[in-house]
Write an enzyme that holds these catalytic residues in place. Structure first.
Site, PDB file in Angstrom:
ATOM      1  N   ASN A   1       2.245  -4.585  -3.485  1.00 43.64           N
ATOM      2  CA  ASN A   1       0.869  -4.984  -3.205  1.00 43.64           C
ATOM      3  C   ASN A   1       0.022  -3.744  -2.919  1.00 43.64           C
ATOM      4  O   ASN A   1       0.407  -2.898  -2.114  1.00 43.64           O
ATOM      5  CB  ASN A   1       0.889  -5.900  -1.959  1.00 43.64           C
ATOM      6  CG  ASN A   1      -0.397  -6.640  -1.714  1.00 43.64           C
ATOM      7  OD1 ASN A   1      -0.997  -7.161  -2.647  1.00 43.64           O
ATOM      8  ND2 ASN A   1      -0.828  -6.683  -0.450  1.00 43.64           N
TER       9      ASN A   1
ATOM     10  N   ASP B   1     -11.691 -10.444  -0.935  1.00 45.93           N
ATOM     11  CA  ASP B   1     -12.920 -10.646  -0.178  1.00 45.93           C
ATOM     12  C   ASP B   1     -13.910  -9.592  -0.675  1.00 45.93           C
ATOM     13  O   ASP B   1     -13.513  -8.670  -1.407  1.00 45.93           O
ATOM     14  CB  ASP B   1     -12.729 -10.575   1.354  1.00 45.93           C
ATOM     15  CG  ASP B   1     -11.973  -9.335   1.831  1.00 45.93           C
ATOM     16  OD1 ASP B   1     -11.355  -9.411   2.917  1.00 45.93           O
ATOM     17  OD2 ASP B   1     -11.979  -8.302   1.122  1.00 45.93           O
TER      18      ASP B   1
ATOM     19  N   GLU C   1      -5.615 -10.625  -1.651  1.00 49.94           N
ATOM     20  CA  GLU C   1      -6.419 -10.472  -0.432  1.00 49.94           C
ATOM     21  C   GLU C   1      -7.927 -10.421  -0.736  1.00 49.94           C
ATOM     22  O   GLU C   1      -8.678  -9.695  -0.126  1.00 49.94           O
ATOM     23  CB  GLU C   1      -6.014  -9.191   0.317  1.00 49.94           C
ATOM     24  CG  GLU C   1      -4.527  -9.097   0.616  1.00 49.94           C
ATOM     25  CD  GLU C   1      -4.149  -7.876   1.424  1.00 49.94           C
ATOM     26  OE1 GLU C   1      -5.041  -7.214   1.989  1.00 49.94           O
ATOM     27  OE2 GLU C   1      -2.944  -7.575   1.520  1.00 49.94           O
TER      28      GLU C   1
ATOM     29  N   GLU D   1       0.820  -1.221   0.000  1.00 52.59           N
ATOM     30  CA  GLU D   1       0.000   0.000   0.000  1.00 52.59           C
ATOM     31  C   GLU D   1       0.850   1.266   0.000  1.00 52.59           C
ATOM     32  O   GLU D   1       0.720   2.143   0.853  1.00 52.59           O
ATOM     33  CB  GLU D   1      -0.951  -0.051   1.208  1.00 52.59           C
ATOM     34  CG  GLU D   1      -1.810  -1.311   1.167  1.00 52.59           C
ATOM     35  CD  GLU D   1      -2.751  -1.465   2.359  1.00 52.59           C
ATOM     36  OE1 GLU D   1      -2.808  -0.568   3.204  1.00 52.59           O
ATOM     37  OE2 GLU D   1      -3.426  -2.509   2.428  1.00 52.59           O
TER      38      GLU D   1
ATOM     39  N   HIS E   1      -9.983  -6.206  -2.181  1.00 51.11           N
ATOM     40  CA  HIS E   1     -11.034  -5.996  -1.168  1.00 51.11           C
ATOM     41  C   HIS E   1     -12.169  -5.248  -1.871  1.00 51.11           C
ATOM     42  O   HIS E   1     -12.165  -4.024  -1.977  1.00 51.11           O
ATOM     43  CB  HIS E   1     -10.489  -5.180   0.011  1.00 51.11           C
ATOM     44  CG  HIS E   1      -9.427  -5.884   0.790  1.00 51.11           C
ATOM     45  ND1 HIS E   1      -9.644  -7.054   1.482  1.00 51.11           N
ATOM     46  CD2 HIS E   1      -8.114  -5.590   0.975  1.00 51.11           C
ATOM     47  CE1 HIS E   1      -8.537  -7.442   2.078  1.00 51.11           C
ATOM     48  NE2 HIS E   1      -7.579  -6.584   1.763  1.00 51.11           N
TER      49      HIS E   1
HETATM   50  O1  G3I Z   1      -3.888  -9.789  18.835  1.00 54.28           O
HETATM   51  C1  G3I Z   1      -4.405  -8.583  19.445  1.00 54.28           C
HETATM   52  C2  G3I Z   1      -5.200  -8.936  20.705  1.00 54.28           C
HETATM   53  O2  G3I Z   1      -4.313  -9.509  21.673  1.00 54.28           O
HETATM   54  C3  G3I Z   1      -5.849  -7.666  21.270  1.00 54.28           C
HETATM   55  O3  G3I Z   1      -6.649  -8.007  22.373  1.00 54.28           O
HETATM   56  C4  G3I Z   1      -6.706  -7.043  20.156  1.00 54.28           C
HETATM   57  C5  G3I Z   1      -7.403  -5.784  20.626  1.00 54.28           C
HETATM   58  O4  G3I Z   1      -6.571  -4.677  20.425  1.00 54.28           O
HETATM   59  O5  G3I Z   1      -5.868  -6.707  19.020  1.00 54.28           O
HETATM   60  C6  G3I Z   1      -5.303  -7.894  18.450  1.00 54.28           C
HETATM   61  O6  G3I Z   1      -4.500  -7.521  17.352  1.00 54.28           O
HETATM   62  C7  G3I Z   1      -5.259  -7.147  16.216  1.00 54.28           C
HETATM   63  C8  G3I Z   1      -4.775  -8.006  15.024  1.00 54.28           C
HETATM   64  O7  G3I Z   1      -5.437  -7.598  13.822  1.00 54.28           O
HETATM   65  C9  G3I Z   1      -5.031  -9.494  15.251  1.00 54.28           C
HETATM   66  O8  G3I Z   1      -6.392  -9.738  15.227  1.00 54.28           O
HETATM   67  C10 G3I Z   1      -4.958  -5.670  15.922  1.00 54.28           C
HETATM   68  O9  G3I Z   1      -5.509  -4.869  16.966  1.00 54.28           O
HETATM   69  C11 G3I Z   1      -5.586  -5.283  14.601  1.00 54.28           C
HETATM   70  O10 G3I Z   1      -5.167  -3.970  14.232  1.00 54.28           O
HETATM   71  C12 G3I Z   1      -5.101  -6.239  13.496  1.00 54.28           C
HETATM   72  O11 G3I Z   1      -5.791  -5.872  12.317  1.00 54.28           O
HETATM   73  C13 G3I Z   1      -5.235  -6.435  11.115  1.00 54.28           C
HETATM   74  C14 G3I Z   1      -4.848  -5.272  10.173  1.00 54.28           C
HETATM   75  O12 G3I Z   1      -4.441  -5.778   8.891  1.00 54.28           O
HETATM   76  C15 G3I Z   1      -3.712  -4.463  10.753  1.00 54.28           C
HETATM   77  O13 G3I Z   1      -2.560  -5.278  10.837  1.00 54.28           O
HETATM   78  C16 G3I Z   1      -6.305  -7.299  10.463  1.00 54.28           C
HETATM   79  O14 G3I Z   1      -6.513  -8.453  11.264  1.00 54.28           O
HETATM   80  C17 G3I Z   1      -5.855  -7.715   9.074  1.00 54.28           C
HETATM   81  O15 G3I Z   1      -6.897  -8.431   8.399  1.00 54.28           O
HETATM   82  C18 G3I Z   1      -5.501  -6.495   8.240  1.00 54.28           C
HETATM   83  O16 G3I Z   1      -5.040  -6.940   7.004  1.00 54.28           O
HETATM   84  C19 G3I Z   1      -4.751  -5.897   6.062  1.00 54.28           C
HETATM   85  C20 G3I Z   1      -3.511  -6.316   5.282  1.00 54.28           C
HETATM   86  O17 G3I Z   1      -2.430  -6.536   6.188  1.00 54.28           O
HETATM   87  C21 G3I Z   1      -3.164  -5.260   4.237  1.00 54.28           C
HETATM   88  N1  G3I Z   1      -4.310  -5.050   3.347  1.00 54.28           N
HETATM   89  C22 G3I Z   1      -5.556  -4.668   4.051  1.00 54.28           C
HETATM   90  C23 G3I Z   1      -5.915  -5.754   5.063  1.00 54.28           C
HETATM   91  C24 G3I Z   1      -7.242  -5.456   5.742  1.00 54.28           C
HETATM   92  O18 G3I Z   1      -7.138  -4.280   6.512  1.00 54.28           O
END
Ligand code: G3I
Length: 360
Positions: free
Chosen positions: A201, A273, A271, A156, A241
């Site tokens: 990407n 969906d 990715e 991105e 997406h």
């Molecule tokens: O694991 C912690 C947990 O311990 C905690 O209690 C909870 C509450 O804060 O957070 C959890 O971590 C979260 C993590 O996902 C695991 O679920 C983070 O807050 C959350 O920010 C993170 O979001 C991810 C996001 O990228 C940021 O990294 C999403 O799951 C993930 O699907 C998303 O994926 C992105 C790709 O990397 C790039 N393209 C877009 C895509 C969708 O946004």
């Protein structure tokens, strides 16, 4: 039909006569045979911690996927709790799972604005930023050299709505190094693992909107500038997406992919969906629109170039990022992925299966 059943059927017919069929480890059949069978490999983003705790989730990944990518695990926020530390436990577990099941693993992601640990805010100069970026990529790609064949090196990089003068999205890397962070990341990854497919990407290139049109142009300009300077990279990852309420810009997307192919670059769907927050409440209707959007998207890409892989960002509606930002106003659960919350295939899985097999 699940990919495993399809593959087992094909293999069973061939192996039944030898009596070797029941001696094969099921897992070895699904992914490796699917690779051998040809077609476009399909995969999904995986929440590694669930592989040990949710049997049906693990089975669904094994039954359907030839490729896995960590939804987390290889992001800075996961890997680098401090400037001194690297924590590889999660990607190590995922690559072990992939190896045991004959799957390939993608690496996501080395240079991004998102999911950055707070300590990186203290990176104060261009020299320090370059040192940190090079050290990170050298350490991480070096650890998995020859075992992770494809990396989202730059994720991105294009601004949300690219306007004149601010085409590259802001990040600690852009702030300290300017756009040359992209070249630094790619050249470092290429030097550490010359065999790896290096991917740029990005997202929002699929619809007939001014934003998607501007983003397609900005991404193509970036790719051309890198190619003109012989910066090593091999492919573009189209995240996919898809806003469920918007048509696919078939002509605009096909032309974009044609231009990417014209630069001797591969295309991956990384990715996929379908964001269904604005789609009808009826699940049957919603699932059919989701499937149609994905089918139109894949067809538009395929008109110009066969994607070298198709991955969805998760595999079951039970675990998806979508409600983090796109909760439905009627409170119904989102249904963006190929399997429902009980890991049963939906119309989207059928579209993906037919698309990936048609290329055999
Ligand atoms: O694991 C912690 C947990 O311990 C905690 O209690 C909870 C509450 O804060 O957070 C959890 O971590 C979260 C993590 O996902 C695991 O679920 C983070 O807050 C959350 O920010 C993170 O979001 C991810 C996001 O990228 C940021 O990294 C999403 O799951 C993930 O699907 C998303 O994926 C992105 C790709 O990397 C790039 N393209 C877009 C895509 C969708 O946004």
């Amino acid at each position: 039909m699940r990919r495993r059943d399809f593959v087992l059927g094909a293999l069973g017919a061939g192996l039944a006569s030898t009596g070797a069929f029941d001696s094969l480890v099921r897992n070895d059949i699904t992914a490796q045979a699917a690779f051998a069978r040809g077609g476009i490999p399909y995969g999904a983003a995986v929440r590694t911690d669930l592989l040990d705790t949710e049997f049906d989730y693990k089975e669904a990944i094994i039954d359907h996927c030839q490729i896995v990518v960590g939804e987390g695990g290889l992001k800075w926020i996961d890997l680098r709790p401090s400037q001194e530390q690297f924590v590889f436990e999660q990607p190590d577990r995922l690559i072990d799972f992939a190896n045991r099941n004959g799957m390939q693993m993608r690496g996501h992601t080395l240079a991004w604005y998102g999911a950055m640990p707070d300590w990186t805010k203290t990176i104060a100069s261009a020299a320090e930023a370059e040192r940190e970026l090079v050290h990170h990529i050298t350490t991480v790609v070096g650890r998995y050299r020859g075992r992770i064949p494809s990396w989202d090196v730059v994720n991105e990089a294009i601004a949300e709505t690219p306007m004149r003068g601010s085409v590259i999205r802001n990040s600690i890397w852009q702030e300290r190094l300017g756009p040359r962070y992209i070249e630094i990341a790619l050249r470092t990854a290429a030097a550490v693992d010359p065999s790896a497919q290096l991917v740029i990407n990005d997202y929002n290139v699929e619809n007939p909107t001014p934003q998607c049109r501007d983003r397609r142009k900005a991404l193509l300009d970036l790719l051309r500038s890198l190619k003109d300077r012989d910066v090593p990279f091999h492919a573009v990852g189209i995240q996919g997406h898809l806003p469920g309420d918007l048509e696919i810009d078939r002509e605009g997307l096909s032309r974009f992919v044609e231009d990417v192919k014209g630069m001797q670059l591969d295309v991956l769907v990384t990715e996929l969906d379908v964001i269904d927050d604005k789609l009808p409440p009826n699940e049957y209707d919603r699932d059919r629109i989701v499937a149609r959007r994905a089918g139109d998207f894949l067809a538009a890409i395929d008109e110009a170039a066969r994607p070298s892989a198709v991955l969805t960002w998760g595999i079951t509606d039970r675990y998806t990022w979508v409600p983090m930002w796109f909760k439905r106003s009627d409170g119904k659960p989102n249904r963006p992925l190929p399997l429902d919350a009980s890991c049963r295939p939906k119309a989207l899985m059928k579209v993906i299966d037919e698309f990936t097999r048609a290329a055999e």
